[in-house]
Motif scaffolding. Sequence first.
Motif, short mmCIF file in Angstrom:
data_model
loop_
_atom_site.label_atom_id
_atom_site.label_comp_id
_atom_site.label_asym_id
_atom_site.label_seq_id
_atom_site.Cartn_x
_atom_site.Cartn_y
_atom_site.Cartn_z
N ALA A 52 27.40 24.31 -48.51
CA ALA A 52 26.27 24.77 -48.60
C ALA A 52 25.72 23.94 -48.55
O ALA A 52 24.16 23.51 -47.59
N CYS A 53 25.57 23.64 -50.70
CA CYS A 53 24.25 22.67 -50.49
C CYS A 53 24.68 20.74 -50.31
O CYS A 53 23.76 20.40 -49.55
N LEU A 54 25.64 20.36 -49.38
CA LEU A 54 25.48 19.01 -48.76
C LEU A 54 25.38 19.50 -47.73
O LEU A 54 24.91 18.29 -46.75
N ALA A 55 25.90 20.48 -46.87
CA ALA A 55 25.11 20.89 -45.34
C ALA A 55 23.83 20.97 -44.89
O ALA A 55 23.04 20.31 -44.11
N VAL A 56 23.17 21.50 -46.19
CA VAL A 56 21.36 21.40 -46.16
C VAL A 56 20.83 20.11 -46.71
O VAL A 56 20.25 19.34 -45.49
N LEU A 57 21.55 19.04 -47.61
CA LEU A 57 21.12 17.14 -47.29
C LEU A 57 21.88 16.85 -45.88
O LEU A 57 21.08 15.98 -45.59
N ALA A 58 23.06 17.58 -44.88
CA ALA A 58 23.56 16.45 -43.92
C ALA A 58 22.70 16.74 -42.73
O ALA A 58 22.04 16.19 -41.38
N LEU B 230 36.20 13.22 -56.27
CA LEU B 230 35.30 14.56 -55.21
C LEU B 230 34.00 13.89 -56.06
O LEU B 230 33.00 13.97 -55.03
N ARG B 231 33.93 13.78 -57.02
CA ARG B 231 31.95 13.48 -57.50
C ARG B 231 32.09 12.63 -56.85
O ARG B 231 30.87 11.53 -56.36
N ARG B 232 33.00 11.36 -56.91
CA ARG B 232 32.69 9.98 -56.19
C ARG B 232 32.56 10.37 -55.11
O ARG B 232 31.64 9.29 -54.09
N TRP B 233 32.99 10.34 -54.00
CA TRP B 233 32.58 11.16 -52.78
C TRP B 233 31.99 11.45 -52.06
O TRP B 233 31.56 10.92 -51.28
N ILE B 234 31.13 12.61 -52.99
CA ILE B 234 30.00 13.36 -52.66
C ILE B 234 28.82 12.09 -53.11
O ILE B 234 27.60 12.26 -52.00
N ALA B 235 29.19 11.30 -53.83
CA ALA B 235 27.77 10.38 -54.14
C ALA B 235 27.69 8.77 -53.34
O ALA B 235 27.02 8.81 -52.84
N TRP C 58 31.01 24.78 -43.32
CA TRP C 58 33.22 24.74 -43.36
C TRP C 58 33.51 22.92 -42.73
O TRP C 58 34.50 23.04 -43.17
N GLN C 59 32.85 22.32 -42.16
CA GLN C 59 33.97 20.96 -42.33
C GLN C 59 33.86 20.57 -43.66
O GLN C 59 34.39 19.65 -44.46
N PHE C 60 32.19 20.75 -44.46
CA PHE C 60 32.09 19.89 -46.50
C PHE C 60 33.14 20.77 -46.58
O PHE C 60 34.08 20.43 -47.55
N PHE C 61 33.71 22.36 -46.49
CA PHE C 61 34.41 23.03 -47.05
C PHE C 61 36.07 22.56 -47.40
O PHE C 61 36.88 23.06 -47.86
N ASP C 62 36.54 22.22 -46.08
CA ASP C 62 37.35 21.27 -45.51
C ASP C 62 37.65 20.29 -46.33
O ASP C 62 39.03 19.63 -46.96
N THR C 63 36.69 19.21 -46.18
CA THR C 63 36.85 18.07 -46.83
C THR C 63 37.32 18.16 -48.38
O THR C 63 37.85 17.32 -49.39
N VAL C 64 36.37 19.32 -48.64
CA VAL C 64 36.53 19.51 -50.66
C VAL C 64 37.56 19.93 -50.77
O VAL C 64 38.33 19.45 -51.83
N HIS D 121 40.12 19.45 -57.27
CA HIS D 121 38.94 18.93 -58.80
C HIS D 121 38.87 20.54 -59.41
O HIS D 121 38.19 20.93 -59.26
N PRO D 122 40.18 20.63 -60.09
CA PRO D 122 40.06 21.72 -61.25
C PRO D 122 39.25 20.89 -61.90
O PRO D 122 38.60 20.07 -62.07
N SER D 123 39.11 22.11 -63.02
CA SER D 123 38.10 22.12 -63.90
C SER D 123 38.42 20.96 -64.68
O SER D 123 40.05 20.21 -65.11
#
Length: 489
Positions: free
Chosen positions: A122-128, A32-37, A13-19, A24-26
């Motif tokens: 969820a993907c980011l949470a698994v990585l974290a 968003l991609r830069r933040w994730i990277a 949920w913390q990652f979703f809040d950040t997203v 990040h519309p299509s």
Amino acid sequence: MTAIRSLSPPLLWQFFDTVCSIPHPSGQEAVLRRWIADWAAGRGLAVQQDEVGNLIIRKDATAGMEGRKGVILQAHMDMVPQANADASHDFSRDPIQPWIDGDWVRARGTTLGADNGIGLAACLAVLADDRVQHGPLEVLLTVDEESGMTGAFGLAPGLLQGEILLNTDSEQDGDLYMGCAGGVDANISLPYRAEPVPAGHRALRLGVSGLRGGHSGINIHQGRACANKLLAELLADIGEDPRVRLAELHGGTLRNAIAREAWALLVVPDTAEDRLQQVIARRGRQYAEEFAGIDDRIKLELTPASLPERVMTPALQQQLSAALLACPHGVMAMSRAMSEVVQASTNLGVIRTEPERVYVQCLIRSLDDAGRDRVAAMTAAVFRLAGGDCHFDGAYPGWQPDPASSIMQLVLDTHREVFGVLPAVKVIHAGLECGLFKAVYPHWDMVSFGPTIQGAHSPDERVQIAAVERFWQLLVRVLARVPEAARVD
């Protein structure tokens, strides 16, 4: 920071809040991609961006699990930008505002982006979370899924090494998906032929609003009203009076969302307004009865507008009105092989008047290419008879079910172990990226699952809080149970 950060599982949920806080519309996922990277690189994870903008993030296996099959955990980074008419929201700049509504999380006046932001989180949470047990892991985050599947189309062979793909883009807790529909965009254009506004006329705006809209695949069988089709019916009624002239019309904003609003700019003499009001009242009563319990807030209204500089020729007005009325929309066929599964459908998603043309866009979906091509031919024929041009692009394949899938069996067994019941195995009438992935990586064993999300692609979108926790529990347990890779001597 919002209250959703207090929900469980907290990392997700913390990652979703950040997203939600990063627009990040299509087609606008770059920030968003830069933040994730940057976040992933800061954790020492290997980060790769491919030529079309997809991100691939790699994490080494948990100690002792190096010999397991490699898993690709996948989500898309973009969201559908839809807002209520009274919501002042710029999707390119303003953050989504999530809030807790009882057992659900929704957004204020806009789409929430739980499709596919929860899967992304969820993907980011698994990585974290280093407590999550897994073998060799690759996280694939694609771009522009909602408006064209650009990321999936552009994924090159050889970039990913895993054998199993877990797609997180499904929207019903307790269901597993092993197949999906393919689709194609129909892009239609009719030349705008104009003549001067008749003397002594004034302008009125005919509006259709208040509809639920929704996902053009998942919700198409539910009989929801399409604003573009309702407007076409109204124009057909009104067109019986030659004094009423059409200047422009607009409806819907996305080809993959059922249109919630549409409007036409009319030019009429004063003596015609009473009849128009009678038409609207009659249709309003009909729609209230026809869509009772499905779309209960349909609103038809006629309001003053600024006089345009031109109107359509009578021939164009008649041709366009007839073509929109005849244009296929909704479920076209049900599957004979699978009960209660839509085989083919089409969505009259967008109507837009431009200076030189009237543009129409439909999204046609089908579990097989033959059904897709049949509906495409019908659509093209309708508009070509009306003097328009129709071309197709963005065709993508369906994902054919694999009854022998070992990852499907693993997820089934894991779901029963964790929750005490077997999930339903389904084919979804929506365009998951899995079909395109399979074309490039035919050896991948794939399954899709996710939490309950309702109202996707509309401002009614909401995600069930308890289902998100169950989704996380299932995902973590599946990762821990991935079997050993075959030995190569």
